[in-house]
Enzyme design. Structure first.
Site, PDB file in Angstrom:
ATOM      1  N   GLU A  59       0.878  -1.164   0.000  1.00 54.06           N
ATOM      2  CA  GLU A  59       0.000   0.000   0.000  1.00 54.06           C
ATOM      3  C   GLU A  59       0.923   1.224   0.000  1.00 54.06           C
ATOM      4  O   GLU A  59       1.834   1.298   0.827  1.00 54.06           O
ATOM      5  CB  GLU A  59      -0.878  -0.016   1.258  1.00 54.06           C
ATOM      6  CG  GLU A  59      -1.892   1.095   1.252  1.00 54.06           C
ATOM      7  CD  GLU A  59      -2.810   1.097   2.466  1.00 54.06           C
ATOM      8  OE1 GLU A  59      -2.748   0.167   3.284  1.00 54.06           O
ATOM      9  OE2 GLU A  59      -3.583   2.066   2.576  1.00 54.06           O
ATOM     10  N   ARG A 294       5.718 -13.341   8.959  1.00 57.30           N
ATOM     11  CA  ARG A 294       6.342 -12.054   8.681  1.00 57.30           C
ATOM     12  C   ARG A 294       7.695 -11.983   9.370  1.00 57.30           C
ATOM     13  O   ARG A 294       7.976 -12.724  10.315  1.00 57.30           O
ATOM     14  CB  ARG A 294       5.445 -10.907   9.122  1.00 57.30           C
ATOM     15  CG  ARG A 294       5.273 -10.806  10.634  1.00 57.30           C
ATOM     16  CD  ARG A 294       4.174  -9.832  11.027  1.00 57.30           C
ATOM     17  NE  ARG A 294       4.486  -8.455  10.688  1.00 57.30           N
ATOM     18  CZ  ARG A 294       3.836  -7.747   9.752  1.00 57.30           C
ATOM     19  NH1 ARG A 294       2.847  -8.287   9.081  1.00 57.30           N
ATOM     20  NH2 ARG A 294       4.158  -6.504   9.514  1.00 57.30           N
ATOM     21  N   LYS A 304       4.470   0.626   9.995  1.00 57.28           N
ATOM     22  CA  LYS A 304       4.577   1.895   9.266  1.00 57.28           C
ATOM     23  C   LYS A 304       4.155   3.071  10.137  1.00 57.28           C
ATOM     24  O   LYS A 304       4.731   4.146  10.052  1.00 57.28           O
ATOM     25  CB  LYS A 304       3.697   1.849   8.012  1.00 57.28           C
ATOM     26  CG  LYS A 304       4.373   1.189   6.829  1.00 57.28           C
ATOM     27  CD  LYS A 304       3.539   1.373   5.576  1.00 57.28           C
ATOM     28  CE  LYS A 304       3.690   0.195   4.646  1.00 57.28           C
ATOM     29  NZ  LYS A 304       2.472  -0.124   3.909  1.00 57.28           N
TER      30      LYS A 304
HETATM   31  P1  ATP Z   1       2.721  -2.269   8.066  1.00 63.54           P
HETATM   32  O1  ATP Z   1       2.027  -3.227   8.967  1.00 63.54           O
HETATM   33  O2  ATP Z   1       4.077  -1.868   8.497  1.00 63.54           O
HETATM   34  O3  ATP Z   1       1.874  -1.089   7.672  1.00 63.54           O
HETATM   35  P2  ATP Z   1       1.841  -3.638   5.800  1.00 63.54           P
HETATM   36  O4  ATP Z   1       1.802  -5.099   5.877  1.00 63.54           O
HETATM   37  O5  ATP Z   1       0.554  -2.926   5.993  1.00 63.54           O
HETATM   38  O6  ATP Z   1       2.971  -3.097   6.748  1.00 63.54           O
HETATM   39  P3  ATP Z   1       1.929  -3.396   2.992  1.00 63.54           P
HETATM   40  O7  ATP Z   1       2.330  -2.223   2.211  1.00 63.54           O
HETATM   41  O8  ATP Z   1       0.515  -3.805   2.974  1.00 63.54           O
HETATM   42  O9  ATP Z   1       2.448  -3.133   4.460  1.00 63.54           O
HETATM   43  O10 ATP Z   1       2.845  -4.653   2.662  1.00 63.54           O
HETATM   44  C1  ATP Z   1       3.149  -5.085   1.368  1.00 63.54           C
HETATM   45  C2  ATP Z   1       3.561  -6.520   1.429  1.00 63.54           C
HETATM   46  O11 ATP Z   1       4.690  -6.665   2.279  1.00 63.54           O
HETATM   47  C3  ATP Z   1       2.459  -7.384   1.980  1.00 63.54           C
HETATM   48  O12 ATP Z   1       2.293  -8.492   1.107  1.00 63.54           O
HETATM   49  C4  ATP Z   1       2.942  -7.805   3.317  1.00 63.54           C
HETATM   50  O13 ATP Z   1       2.557  -9.106   3.583  1.00 63.54           O
HETATM   51  C5  ATP Z   1       4.456  -7.708   3.186  1.00 63.54           C
HETATM   52  N1  ATP Z   1       5.057  -7.389   4.470  1.00 63.54           N
HETATM   53  C6  ATP Z   1       4.852  -6.303   5.229  1.00 63.54           C
HETATM   54  N2  ATP Z   1       5.541  -6.372   6.379  1.00 63.54           N
HETATM   55  C7  ATP Z   1       6.213  -7.554   6.346  1.00 63.54           C
HETATM   56  C8  ATP Z   1       7.096  -8.225   7.242  1.00 63.54           C
HETATM   57  N3  ATP Z   1       7.434  -7.694   8.425  1.00 63.54           N
HETATM   58  N4  ATP Z   1       7.601  -9.419   6.870  1.00 63.54           N
HETATM   59  C9  ATP Z   1       7.270  -9.953   5.686  1.00 63.54           C
HETATM   60  N5  ATP Z   1       6.440  -9.391   4.801  1.00 63.54           N
HETATM   61  C10 ATP Z   1       5.905  -8.206   5.120  1.00 63.54           C
HETATM   62 MG    MG Z   2      -0.977  -4.046   4.908  1.00 62.67          MG
END
Ligand code: ATP
Ligand code: MG
Length: 591
Positions: A59, A294, A304
């Site tokens: 996102e 993760r 984030k």
């Molecule tokens: P945050 O929780 O920090 O906002 P998010 O998961 O909402 O992170 P996205 O932009 O939706 O962030 O993530 C894009 C991709 O990266 C998703 O497919 C998510 O599964 C993966 N991702 C995010 N954080 C991790 C992590 N700590 N380890 C592995 N994959 C991750």
């Molecule tokens: Mg997300």
């Protein structure tokens, strides 16, 4: 480059799934019309040349961090290894908080990591917001087929009737309203004739399901917000859990890989796609969702929201502060794409949540840089050393040329040169007036080697009125220059690094440490700001080898004895490099 490319990737459960699917030709019948679209669109296309399709779907509401790197390496890596394509997809269905600045930085970071989205003569860069029309049409279909209804309960009523883990939910009074009524309301909602929050479109599944996510989840809501791509075209937006499977299906994704917290959403993911396939909007075989653990890395926060807070409240200098676990921060700190890929390979992929120690990341950087970073000498806490018999030995000369290999194991990288002079800079800690047992550097009466130079014998020191040492005194032992015949006839137990006072270059060196003092900064709901390391950055005026004056931004070095350093990509100016310590030579944290 490190030799990581020659290492076969370790197997994992996702590779096993893909290999099974390839063996069973599960996806062999898929067609691909060279752009995302519905069943009819792809039916008119060709058999998909990509054996599998994965996607990385961030996102655009912040900068990518080391956790995202795990997902990037996984998704792009699988596509690369199995003759597939990985789509770069911006999951921009939530109008708030998303911006073009983030889109650009995310593209940059993925490419910097070494991946791209051009394959089979086409770019596979997609925006989920381009699918709003289809998502809307699919929602109308669900209403018409009796699989969705407009609910006018208040958010509180909806929450109360959802039930609990042990109690089933209660049906909304609107659940069985006529389809035509729901359709008319949905259209009116799209046309902006209802207030935000007045109603939602819900999937009609099972209010008694043990999986709460199947108790008629909302799929569309009213939100009057400006969207960075579609502007004010829409005042209704799809919910993430509805949008995501549709995005995957339109793009012909085969293996949709996400983190474990979406495991409970998988039944809804399948439900939506199956219903739309029944209606002919999507074609089989449908994408399948797989979940992996993760990355949780000690001594950092990766949410984030928390990273944003560090930036907006000024606890760090920006998203690219070298202490940040963002990819732009790690890059500026001196991390290489190869080191991050190596790290991703080493931590592997599993279905069990765990914590990875920060030292694993640092170890990957050391292992990458050790084999290729140019060596250099730098004095970080300088004190002058006066060679008092210089004139007797080098009558009339101001300096004596010395040289050293650029890399000890790569003679082909050549030699570096610098000059010994009457005065040189050494580390303050390399002299002691009264040395304890086992100290082999400079103290009166002791002999030590100036690395790549001569053996010297310490004779004492000079002090100012406050007793602070202002210079160390020593004499050169003749005929001991490194690399000359007989140089080793004088045995010494210590070797110290130095930089000549005539050609040494002054440079700012930033010594970074971990941003938090606790391994789990936000554990148990603790305010992570309370465990920030107050000594996470220290700036020193160092004296470095003359060759470093021309270091270009992003050039990486091993400062002998000290660790790996990078010329800061933002603050270095021509002839005036600023160096960041990327990582120390040895893992010294907590010791
Ligand atoms: P945050 O929780 O920090 O906002 P998010 O998961 O909402 O992170 P996205 O932009 O939706 O962030 O993530 C894009 C991709 O990266 C998703 O497919 C998510 O599964 C993966 N991702 C995010 N954080 C991790 C992590 N700590 N380890 C592995 N994959 C991750
Ligand atoms: Mg997300």
């Amino acid at each position: 480059m490190s030799d990581r490319s020659s290492v076969a990737p370790a197997s994992n459960f996702l590779r096993a799934v893909i290999e099974k699917d390839l063996g069973a030709h599960t996806y062999a019948s898929r067609r691909w019309a060279r752009s995302p679209g519905d069943a009819a669109h792809h039916a008119a296309g060709e058999p998909d040349p990509a054996k599998i399709r994965t996607r990385f779907p961030p996102e655009p509401n912040g900068y990518l961090h080391i956790g995202h790197a795990k997902s990037i390496c996984l998704n792009f890596g699988l596509a690369r290894d199995y003759d597939g394509v990985c789509h770069m997809r911006f999951d921009d269905t939530n109008p708030e908080k998303e911006s073009v600045e983030y889109v650009e930085s995310i593209k940059d970071s993925v490419q910097w990591l070494g991946f791209g989205w051009n394959a089979y003569g086409a770019s596979h860069l997609y925006f989920a917001s381009d699918y709003f029309d289809f998502m809307y049409r699919a929602a109308e279909y669900l209403i018409e087929a009796g699989h969705a209804y407009m609910d006018e309960q208040t958010p509180d009523e909806m929450r109360a009737s959802r039930g609990t883990l042990t109690e089933p939910g209660k049906a909304s009074p609107w659940r069985d309203r006529p389809r035509e009524e729901s359709l008319a309301l949905f259209r009116a909602m799209r046309d902006g004739r209802h207030a935000d929050g007045a109603m939602v479109l819900r999937a009609k599944i099972d209010m008694a399901s043990p999986n709460i996510n199947l108790r008629d989840p909302a799929i569309y809501r009213i939100k009057r917000a400006h969207h960075h791509n579609t502007g004010d075209t829409w005042c209704i937006y799809p919910m993430y859990t509805y949008a995501h499977p549709l995005e995957d299906a339109l793009e012909g994704i085969t293996h949709s890989i996400c983190t474990l917290e979406f495991e409970d959403q998988r039944p809804f993911y399948d439900w939506v796609l199956e219903r739309l396939a029944e209606g002919g909007l999507l074609a089989h075989p449908l994408p399948k969702q797989y979940e992996f653990a993760r990355l949780n890395l000690t001594y950092v926060v990766t949410s984030k929201r928390k990273l944003m807070q560090l930036v907006t409240e000024g606890h760090v200098s920006g998203w690219d502060d070298p202490r940040m676990p963002t990819l732009v921060g790690l890059r500026r700190r001196g991390y290489t794409p190869a080191a991050i890929q190596l790290f991703a390979e080493r931590i592997g992929v599993s279905k069990a949540d765990s914590w990875i120690d920060y030292s694993t990341l640092e170890g990957a950087l050391r292992d990458d840089l050790d084999g290729r970073a140019a060596r250099a000498m730098a004095v970080l806490d300088p004190v002058k050393l006066k060679l008092t018999n210089w004139d007797a030995l080098f009558a009339g000369r101001e300096s004596e040329a010395c040289s050293a290999p650029v890399h000890p194991h790569h003679p082909e990288h050549g030699q570096r040169s610098f000059n010994l002079a009457r005065e040189v800079w050494i580390e303050r800690e390399d002299f002691m007036e009264e040395a304890p047992k086992g100290y082999h550097r400079l103290f009166p009466g002791n002999r030590t080697r100036l690395k790549y130079g001569y053996v010297i014998e310490c004779t004492g020191c000079e002090k100012d009125a406050d007793g602070r040492i202002t210079a160390v005194l020593a004499t050169i032992v003749p005929d001991t220059k490194s690399g000359t015949p007989g140089a080793d006839s004088v045995k010494v137990k210590g070797v110290i690094t130095w930089v000549g006072a005539l050609d040494g270059v002054t440079a700012e060196v930033r010594l970074y440490d971990r941003l938090f003092t606790e391994a789990h900064p936000d554990a148990g709901g603790r305010d992570f700001l309370t465990v920030m390391n107050v000594d996470s950055v220290k700036s020193v005026q160092a004296i470095v080898e003359p060759g470093l004056a021309t270091a270009a931004p992003d050039d990486r070095f091993q400062f002998e004895r000290h660790g790996y350093f990078v010329a800061d990509r933002k603050d270095s100016a021509p002839g005036l490099p600023v160096f960041n310590r990327a990582v120390t030579l040895k893992d010294s944290w907590g010791k």
